[in-house]
Structure formats: structure tokens, C-alpha cells
Design an enzyme around this catalytic site. Structure first.
Site, PDB file in Angstrom:
ATOM      1  N   ASN A  72      -5.765   2.373  -0.882  1.00  0.00           N
ATOM      2  CA  ASN A  72      -7.228   2.128   0.049  1.00  0.00           C
ATOM      3  C   ASN A  72      -7.927   3.153  -0.218  1.00  0.00           C
ATOM      4  O   ASN A  72      -7.961   4.254  -0.383  1.00  0.00           O
ATOM      5  CB  ASN A  72      -6.484   2.108   1.516  1.00  0.00           C
ATOM      6  N   ASP A  98     -11.317  -1.109   4.058  1.00  0.00           N
ATOM      7  CA  ASP A  98     -11.402  -1.110   5.462  1.00  0.00           C
ATOM      8  C   ASP A  98     -11.565   0.353   6.144  1.00  0.00           C
ATOM      9  O   ASP A  98     -11.246   1.076   5.628  1.00  0.00           O
ATOM     10  CB  ASP A  98     -10.119  -1.847   6.017  1.00  0.00           C
ATOM     11  N   GLU A  99     -12.467  -0.013   7.279  1.00  0.00           N
ATOM     12  CA  GLU A  99     -12.472   1.023   8.418  1.00  0.00           C
ATOM     13  C   GLU A  99     -12.966   2.536   7.754  1.00  0.00           C
ATOM     14  O   GLU A  99     -12.514   3.603   8.179  1.00  0.00           O
ATOM     15  CB  GLU A  99     -11.002   1.490   8.977  1.00  0.00           C
ATOM     16  N   GLU A 115       0.975  -1.191  -0.012  1.00  0.00           N
ATOM     17  CA  GLU A 115       0.146   0.102  -0.034  1.00  0.00           C
ATOM     18  C   GLU A 115       0.877   1.311  -0.047  1.00  0.00           C
ATOM     19  O   GLU A 115       1.486   1.546   1.039  1.00  0.00           O
ATOM     20  CB  GLU A 115      -0.870   0.071   1.266  1.00  0.00           C
ATOM     21  N   TYR A 155       0.244  -9.342  12.843  1.00  0.00           N
ATOM     22  CA  TYR A 155       0.731  -7.844  12.483  1.00  0.00           C
ATOM     23  C   TYR A 155       1.921  -7.719  13.188  1.00  0.00           C
ATOM     24  O   TYR A 155       2.172  -8.135  14.386  1.00  0.00           O
ATOM     25  CB  TYR A 155      -0.529  -7.002  13.122  1.00  0.00           C
ATOM     26  N   ASP A 194       1.555   2.616  12.483  1.00  0.00           N
ATOM     27  CA  ASP A 194       0.788   3.217  13.185  1.00  0.00           C
ATOM     28  C   ASP A 194       1.354   4.600  13.971  1.00  0.00           C
ATOM     29  O   ASP A 194       0.898   5.550  14.237  1.00  0.00           O
ATOM     30  CB  ASP A 194      -0.237   2.490  14.250  1.00  0.00           C
TER      31      ASP A 194
END
Length: 616
Positions: free
Chosen positions: A239, A300-301, A198, A399, A443
Site C-alpha cells: 500500500n 487509499d486513505e 497485502e 468486509y 483493525d
């Protein structure tokens, strides 16, 4: 006792002693012959024979067809990189000591990626396809990494799962190209075949979206070419319709607006035709550099931290298109299906994450769309398979998050984790499961450097390679399994990104019109701190993205030295007789502004300063 009898007894005693010495050694040799050689993934059905294959200076790579010669050429490159010398690629009859590459399409039992390896006076690798033969050569390299003598024997080695992968989000925080190239080599060395990236490719069509950290098209072409050489398919992801801020932060006209009139820079307004046209134009531009047969749109999300009720236009759109019983989620699924149809028209299969498939929609996601399952939501893996979706296991337990959660590889190994073990459900059968992958997310982008991430990555990478190729628990203990990784080592051609190119010490740094005196000290993860009389150089200021100052033009100034502060770590990148100073986290190089300040800039926008160092 007569002299003859004394001499006979002495000879007999010597013979007994010799037997006692030789017999155990022979037993050890026989035991060694019977042991399965160490590889990652492990060889499941090794059939031992007497003797060994001995690699020496006279070894040749025998390959006749163009496909075989291509496999042999890559092996020759890797043998040279691994320190095994220059091995010629020849055609014709094989002789003792040669390595034979054989591609036999009629050997259907090996499938698309399996191979047979036979070690004797010669070493032969047979595959039904080029890919299968290539994987056989990875085993050859791992065996030779442990010595020039390979026990004689035979194996037929076929993967259990079709997709064996790694996912990397270089979507906000730039990941250096050499690091990604190392990853491709390591993946191939361990027979992993799919890398999801990504990331942002610098756009000619939409220059308003070219905020850092993008990759140039030439950089991606180089990476894809390496993937092609090493049989790693590199699948791109943009995304959408959530997490679109890298693309639409400067396009408010495409941002979803809530009922209070607030625009959402991370959410694409799927009710607009212009939003669909914008997204598919990016797909077309990516097709200029990516050759993969899949396209990942994320999905996603989308409503993370909010809900559909704040966006009444979603319900209106869904009901206008699908009737009065439609739900707001149908507008979201409609966007997925439109992208799916567009991807299919270009010969690509769509892939999405699973968390948006909560069952609140009345419109089904198009059958055949691959779902990558990472989160336990209402619609379970078994249901997704029943609905006609190929299913990949991308579980949260796999992850590795910068500055956050790290997969517990030992616990997964001890549990005999395999791709049937999804978040929230373990399936009895592997039918419908394409495979599994580990995922790397940024993150907290400054939580760890790339080199620190690599230390955490390699054990997880070897584990996913084992769990997707063969028996998930080939050794009695995790320590024994990790010993395999130590035995086979790292991939040939891998660059050591932890090597400091200058000695530690004090230097004068000079570039056009600017100089500074600073002490260079190596950090534990292989970067350098640049300590001036006022403190350590650190990038500060500007907009923060995932806790990282990614704004071009942000200045580097001397701050209180802090060994834990990753923004104070620098890579000295050789260039034109000197070095560029590249920040370990932002991946931008220092330039000198017109006002004489040090500021970071994307390397293709402003020529980075080249610093010439003079030792004190």
C-alpha cells in the site's frame, strides 16, 4: 369360492400391493433423477438423464494431452486427500466408471473458465482451456463428497464475472502460511480465482524495513506455487503512498513532513524521486516471488485524519509539473500514474482502491488502471467506468474485520446482492465490472484468532462464489443455500488447524536449560492455554501495532487467566520430537533468552525453543 379363484385373488392382491410399494419408490427415483445436484456455486442449467454415474474402485482418470494430464493429476491428488482412494491417470479409450478429462480449445462457447460436465456410464469433463477443465473437476469433487452415485445428466457451466476473489490484509498482523494455504484450497474448491494479499516480503534490498510480520521469499514461492496449481492468481499489494509505515518507519528521509515539521511515518513523500525509486525497487523484489499479472498499490486513505493543506510541498510539486491550475491531489495522482507506467513496463496491470478519487484532481488517473471500489465517495462507479477503468466491487458490506464489522451474509443473500451493487450506486448493467471480492482486515489484531476468522469466512466465501459465478439467489431461502455448503463440505487437502496435538492435562515443558510445569487446556477455537501455578502465559510489552505486541523480544509471562484474552492462546506446533509454542495472535514462537526469560522471536531470526512434554 373355488380354490383356483382364491389363489388368483391372492396373487392379484399381492401384485396390487407390490405395485403400491414399487410405484412410489420409482416416482421418488424419477424425482431424484430430475433434481439438480447440489454444488456451490449452483449449477444453473442441469439437464437430467436416466441412470447415474457410479464411482468405484475401478475408476480411472483418462487424459491424453499434457494439459489434460496436469488437470487429471491435481484431481487424483484431491480424490486421494478426500478419501476416494488412489486413482490412476491413463491415456487411451475410456470405459464404464472412468472420469474423462478433455480440453478442446475449439469449444469457444465455454470461454476461458467454463466447462461442460456429462454424467452417465462415464463422467466426462470438457473445457476449452486447462482452467475450464479444472473447474469441472471441482464440481466432480463436490458431487463425490455427497456419495459415489452421481445422477446422470449434463451441464454447461460458465462464470458471469472474470474476477472472483478474496482479499487478505496480512500487512501488519502476520497470518500463518497453513491458514493461507487452506484459503487457497477453499477458494479453488468454490471456483474463486483471485487472492489479493497485502503483506510484507522480507527484503534483501532494504533490510531496514524487515520488521515483523514478514514472510520469507521461500514461503511466498510455496504459496504462489499452490495458487498456480489450483488456478488462484495471488496478487501482491504494497500500500502506498499511505499506510507505508511497515516499510518506512525506519526511513524518516522518505516520510512526508507537515508544515509544523512533523514527519508522518505512514505517509510516503510522493514529491521525492527517492520515494518513487524506493517503492519501485520493492516492486522489483516482489517480482522475484510473485508471478501475477497485476500489481496492487493500494492508494487509499492517504490523507486519513489530515488534509493536503498541511503539506504545501504537494501543491508546489503539482503546479511545477502541471501548471498553475493544478491541485495538491494532482501530486498524489501523479504518483499513481508513475507507478502505473512502471508496472506496465514490467507487463503488469495496476490496481488501486477508489476512495482517493474524489474529483479534486485535474490530472486523470491513467485509463486502464483497475479501480477496486469499496467506499461511497464523490466519483461514482458509473463515472469510473466511463473514464476507462475496469471496476471491481470490493464493497464495505463485504468486509470482515477482526474485532469489528462482519459482513451480513444472510442479508446480502436475501437481497440477491450481485457485483452491480456498489456502495452508493447500483448499476443496471454488468458491463465494465470485472467482478467482486470479500476483504479481511485486522483493525483490532487481537480481536479474533485466525481460527475464529475462518468460522466467519466460509459462509461469506461461498456467497461471493455464488454471486460472482452465477445466479446470486439460487435457493428460496438462505437456509437452503447454506445447506449446499454443508453438502459439499470443505476442500480436499485442507488442514484441520483446530486440532490440539496433545491431550489436555498437566505437563512438564522442558527445553535446553529451562523447564516449567503447566496445564494445557484446549480453547474453543482450537488453540491451547498454558496455565502455570502463577497464571496463563501471555505475550506482553513492547510496541503495540493494531493492539498487538508485535515487537520481537516481548516477553511471555504468567498473567491472570482470561478466556477472552486471545494473547493467552497458543499453538503447539510439532517440531523435532517436541513442540514449538507459537502465539495465536503474534505468530511468533517462544525462545529462551540468555537471561532465562521466555520471549517471542520471528522464527527465522532466532531458533525457537523446542519443548519436550512429559505428562504428569
Amino acid at each position: 369360492m373355488g380354490e383356483f379363484r382364491k389363489r388368483a385373488l391372492r396373487l392379484f392382491g399381492a401384485a396390487v400391493a407390490l405395485t403400491l410399494l414399487v410405484a412410489p419408490t420409482s416416482a421418488v427415483a424419477r424425482e431424484q433423477e430430475q433434481q439438480t445436484p447440489l454444488t456451490v456455486p449452483a449449477l444453473a442449467n442441469w439437464s437430467a438423464e436416466h441412470g447415474s454415474y457410479d464411482y468405484g474402485k475401478g475408476a480411472r482418470l483418462v487424459a491424453d494431452s499434457p494439459v489434460e494430464r496436469r488437470v487429471a493429476g491435481t484431481l487424483a491428488d484431491d480424490l486421494r486427500a478426500a478419501g476416494h482412494g488412489t486413482v490412476p491417470v491413463v491415456s487411451g479409450g475410456a470405459r464404464t466408471g472412468d472420469i474423462v478429462i478433455d480440453v478442446r480449445p475449439a469449444t469457444t462457447s465455454l470461454g476461458a473458465e467454463g466447462y461442460e460436465l456429462h454424467a452417465g456410464k462415464r463422467l466426462s469433463v470438457t473445457g476449452a482451456t486447462e482452467t475450464g477443465a479444472f473447474y469441472g473437476t471441482r464440481t466432480v469433487l463436490q458431487l463425490l463428497a455427497q456419495g459415489d452415485h452421481i445422477p446422470a445428466g449434463r451441464t454447461v457451466d460458465v462464470p458471469r464475472y472474470k474476477e472472483r476473489g478474496v482479499g487478505v490484509c496480512a500487512c501488519y498482523i502476520h497470518v500463518s502460511l497453513p491458514w493461507l494455504e487452506n484459503l487457497v484450497r477453499e477458494m479453488a474448491y468454490h471456483k474463486l480465482n483471485q487472492l489479493l494479499l497485502e503483506l510484507k516480503v522480507k527484503s534483501d534490498t532494504h533490510p531496514e524495513a524487515d520488521t515483523w510480520g514478514y514472510y520469507t521469499k521461500d514461503e511466498i514461492r510455496r504459496l504462489v506455487a499452490l495458487g498456480d496449481k489450483y488456478h488462484v492468481e495471488i496478487i501482491p499489494e504494497i500500500n502506498s503512498p499511505g499506510h507505508m509505515d511497515p516499510w518506512i518507519e525506519n526511513r524518516p528521509d522518505l516520510q512526508l513532513t507537515d508544515s509544523d515539521g512533523n514527519r508522518q511515518p505512514a505517509r510516503l513523500d510522493v514529491t521525492q524521486q527517492a520515494a518513487f525509486d524506493y517503492y519501485t525497487s520493492l516492486m522489483d523484489e516482489y517480482a522475484q516471488v510473485f508471478t501475477a499479472k497485476s500489481w496492487h498499490m493500494g492508494a487509499d486513505e492517504y490523507m486519513l485524519g489530515s488534509d493536503y493543506s498541511k503539506y504545501p510541498q504537494m501543491l508546489r510539486y503539482a503546479q511545477q509539473k502541471y501548471g498553475a491550475n493544478a491541485t495538491p491531489q494532482d501530486a498524489y495522482v501523479d504518483f499513481i500514474n508513475r507507478v502505473q507506467a512502471y508496472a506496465a513496463s514490467k507487463g503488469k496491470q495496476l490496481r488501486i482502491w477508489n476512495d482517493g478519487l474524489t474529483g479534486a484532481n485535474t490530472v486523470p488517473v491513467a485509463a486502464g488502471t483497475t479501480v477496486e471500489h469499496w467506499l461511497n465517495v464523490t466519483t461514482r462507479p458509473s463515472r469510473l467506468i466511463a473514464q476507462g477503468h475496469p471496476l471491481m466491487n470490493a464493497a464495505y458490506s463485504l468486509y470482515l474485520v477482526r474485532g469489528g464489522f462482519h459482513s451480513d451474509t444472510k442479508a446480502l443473500y436475501d437481497q440477491s446482492w450481485d457485483p452491480r451493487s456498489f456502495e452508493g450506486e447500483k448499476l443496471a448493467s454488468s458491463k465494465g465490472i470485472t467482478g467482486a471480492k470479500i476483504s479481511l482486515w485486522p483493525d483490532n489484531g487481537r480481536g479474533e484468532t485466525e481460527n475464529e476468522v475462518a468460522v466467519e469466512l466460509w459462509p461469506a466465501l461461498r456467497h461471493i462464489a455464488q454471486a460472482t459465478w452465477g445466479d446470486p439467489h439460487p435457493d428460496a431461502t438462505y437456509a437452503e443455500f447454506t445447506a449446499r455448503g454443508t453438502a459439499v463440505g470443505l476442500a480436499p487437502g485442507r488442514r484441520d488447524l483446530t486440532r490440539l496435538p496433545v491431550a489436555e492435562g498437566t505437563y512438564t515443558f522442558r527445553t535446553a536449560g529451562t523447564s516449567l510445569d503447566a496445564q494445557v487446556q484446549r480453547t474453543a477455537d482450537g488453540y491451547a492455554t498454558v496455565r502455570t501455578a502463577d497464571g496463563c502465559l501471555e505475550v506482553r510489552g513492547g510496541k503495540l501495532t493494531l493492539n498487538v505486541p508485535l515487537q520481537p523480544g516481548a516477553e511471555a509471562t504468567a498473567q491472570t487467566c482470561d478466556p477472552a484474552n486471545t494473547l493467552q492462546r497458543w499453538e503447539l506446533e510439532p517440531a523435532a520430537g517436541g513442540y514449538r509454542l507459537v502465539n495465536a495472535i503474534t505468530r511468533m514462537a517462544l525462545s529462551v533468552t540468555d537471561a532465562g526469560h521466555l520471549a517471542q522471536e520471528p522464527p527465522d531470526q532466532r531458533t525457537p525453543a523446542v519443548w519436550h512434554l512429559t505428562a504428569h
